[in-house]
Scaffold this motif. Structure first.
Motif, PDB file in Angstrom:
ATOM      1  N   GLY A   1      13.499   4.732   5.292  1.00 29.29           N
ATOM      2  CA  GLY A   1      12.873   5.834   6.016  1.00 29.29           C
ATOM      3  C   GLY A   1      12.935   7.105   5.201  1.00 29.29           C
TER       4      GLY A   1
ATOM      5  N   LEU B   1       7.328   4.417   3.358  1.00 25.53           N
ATOM      6  CA  LEU B   1       7.846   3.422   4.290  1.00 25.53           C
ATOM      7  C   LEU B   1       7.754   2.053   3.624  1.00 25.53           C
ATOM      8  CD1 LEU B   1       8.977   2.913   7.103  1.00 25.53           C
ATOM      9  CD2 LEU B   1       6.655   2.683   7.950  1.00 25.53           C
TER      10      LEU B   1
ATOM     11  N   GLY C   1       4.582  -0.347   4.900  1.00 23.51           N
ATOM     12  CA  GLY C   1       3.853   0.846   5.317  1.00 23.51           C
ATOM     13  C   GLY C   1       2.360   0.707   5.215  1.00 23.51           C
TER      14      GLY C   1
ATOM     15  N   GLU D   1       2.692   3.352   8.027  1.00 23.71           N
ATOM     16  CA  GLU D   1       3.256   4.580   7.483  1.00 23.71           C
ATOM     17  C   GLU D   1       2.657   5.809   8.144  1.00 23.71           C
ATOM     18  OE1 GLU D   1       3.588   6.741   3.133  1.00 23.71           O
ATOM     19  OE2 GLU D   1       4.022   4.605   3.304  1.00 23.71           O
TER      20      GLU D   1
ATOM     21  N   GLY E   1       5.805   6.830   9.894  1.00 24.57           N
ATOM     22  CA  GLY E   1       6.510   7.437   8.773  1.00 24.57           C
ATOM     23  C   GLY E   1       7.178   8.746   9.164  1.00 24.57           C
TER      24      GLY E   1
END
Length: 384
Positions: free
Chosen positions: A222, A226, A248, A258, A262
């Motif tokens: 994180g 991602l 992601g 993402e 994200g």
């Protein structure tokens, strides 16, 4: 002409057996020579010879402790962490983290430095990474440590040669990071490698994260990107080109994972003034603001966390059903927000937890990658 499988070279067999003994002591030490022989199936004379070699290389040492047993007490063996250091560096969009550890897992240094990320040209970024690596190696040297290797973790696609093929978080494309670092560091005596940051963080969790016996593990990074690091049957899953784990990029209804889950997206949705002073370049204070707002019961922050958690749960569900991991570990900026994200994500039968290593897991994993090479039999040469 001889065909078919060839007999193993004696040196190869010995290197393999040295690694077997080293791994056993790391996992079970303090342990006696007799205990090693009983557990590994190697005869006692061979174990004694291997142990003597590893002591001479300063990889093992005798503790002088005696185990409780009938008859003559046995001298116990543990890893010797005094002679070597492994260095890992994590690169994110807003900072660099450098970590050095010894063979026994003791952390020798942990540094965090600001990094221009996508705001700078790749050349400037490489210079910053090389400068930090050089300082870390010099610090290890002043403590009498031989640097065994350096591994740099980068968000994005990294090929087997250590080139960053694509990194949206850094704005890099086709950057020969390993080659550039070797030049900047003037071809150091230690090995230099570059890998995906989530891959390295997964290695860190496997070695140091307290998930004993977990041969199937997923680490979800994180940070500014991602990505996922995937341990399958005890080994890092790399794929045909080394580009696994780009979760992601998975497209869900409404955008990519993402875009929907994200950290940047979360900050923008949770904080009304997130873009007031331009794009966010330092995410840690903003993530803390989101957490503080959620603790205070701010409706906007709580709704953003529930929404991101729900989308994150969709991605975790895909990983869970495809790989059936024993544990899914959330890392990076997900850690301080996990108390809201995990309930919203749902576990879908999987064990979801947060990284015990915390920030810089990819840097720790970079060092772990170097030490994994020792476990595989790539040992430092004998002195002299």
């Amino acid at each position: 002409m001889q065909t078919g499988p060839q007999p193993a070279d004696f040196a190869d067999v010995r290197a393999t057996n040295l690694a077997v003994v080293l791994r056993h002591v790391r996992a079970h030490g303090p342990v006696s020579r007799a205990g090693i022989a009983a557990a590994t199936g190697l005869n006692k004379a061979t174990v004694s010879s291997l142990v003597a070699d590893l002591i001479e290389r300063r990889l093992l040492r005798e503790t002088g402790l005696a185990e409780n047993r009938i008859g003559r007490p046995a001298t116990m063996l543990v890893l010797d962490g005094s002679a070597y250091a492994a260095i890992g560096i994590e690169v994110t969009g807003d900072h660099l983290t450098a970590v050095a550890v010894d063979l026994a897992g003791e952390q020798l240094l942990s540094w965090r430095r600001a990094f221009p990320g996508r705001e700078a040209e790749p050349g400037r970024g490489v210079s910053a990474i090389a400068a930090l690596a050089g300082r870390a190696a010099a610090r290890a040297g002043t403590r009498g440590r031989q640097v065994l290797g350096l591994t740099v973790g980068v968000p994005g696609l990294v090929d087997e040669a250590g080139a960053v093929r694509s990194s949206a978080a850094l704005g890099w494309s086709d950057v020969d990071l390993r080659g550039d670092l070797l030049k900047a560091l003037r071809k150091p005596e230690y090995d230099v490698a570059v890998d995906n940051d989530a891959n390295l963080a997964a290695l860190a969790e496997q070695r140091y994260g307290g998930h004993d016996g977990a041969r199937n593990l997923v680490y979800l990074a994180g940070e500014t990107g991602l990505g996922a690091g995937l341990i399958v049957d005890g080994r890092l899953l790399r794929g045909g080109r080394g580009f696994t784990g780009e979760i992601g990029r998975i497209r869900l209804h409404g955008g990519t994972l993402e875009e929907l889950a994200g950290i940047e997206s979360l900050i923008q949705r949770a904080l009304p003034d997130a873009d007031a002073e331009g794009p966010v370049t330092d995410f840690a204070p903003e993530v803390e603001r989101v957490a503080a707002a959620a603790r205070a019961g701010d409706a906007r922050a709580l709704e953003a966390l529930r929404d991101v958690g729900r989308h994150l749960g969709h991605g975790l569900s895909l990983l869970n059903h495809l790989l059936d991991p024993e544990v899914i570990v959330l890392g990076g900026y997900f850690v301080p927000l996990a108390e809201w994200l995990i309930p919203a994500a749902g576990t879908d039968g999987a064990t979801v937890t947060t990284s015990a290593i915390g920030p810089g897991a990819a840097a720790v994993g970079g060092a772990a990658r170097v030490l994994d090479a020792l476990d595989a039999g790539v040992l430092p040469a004998l002195a002299g």
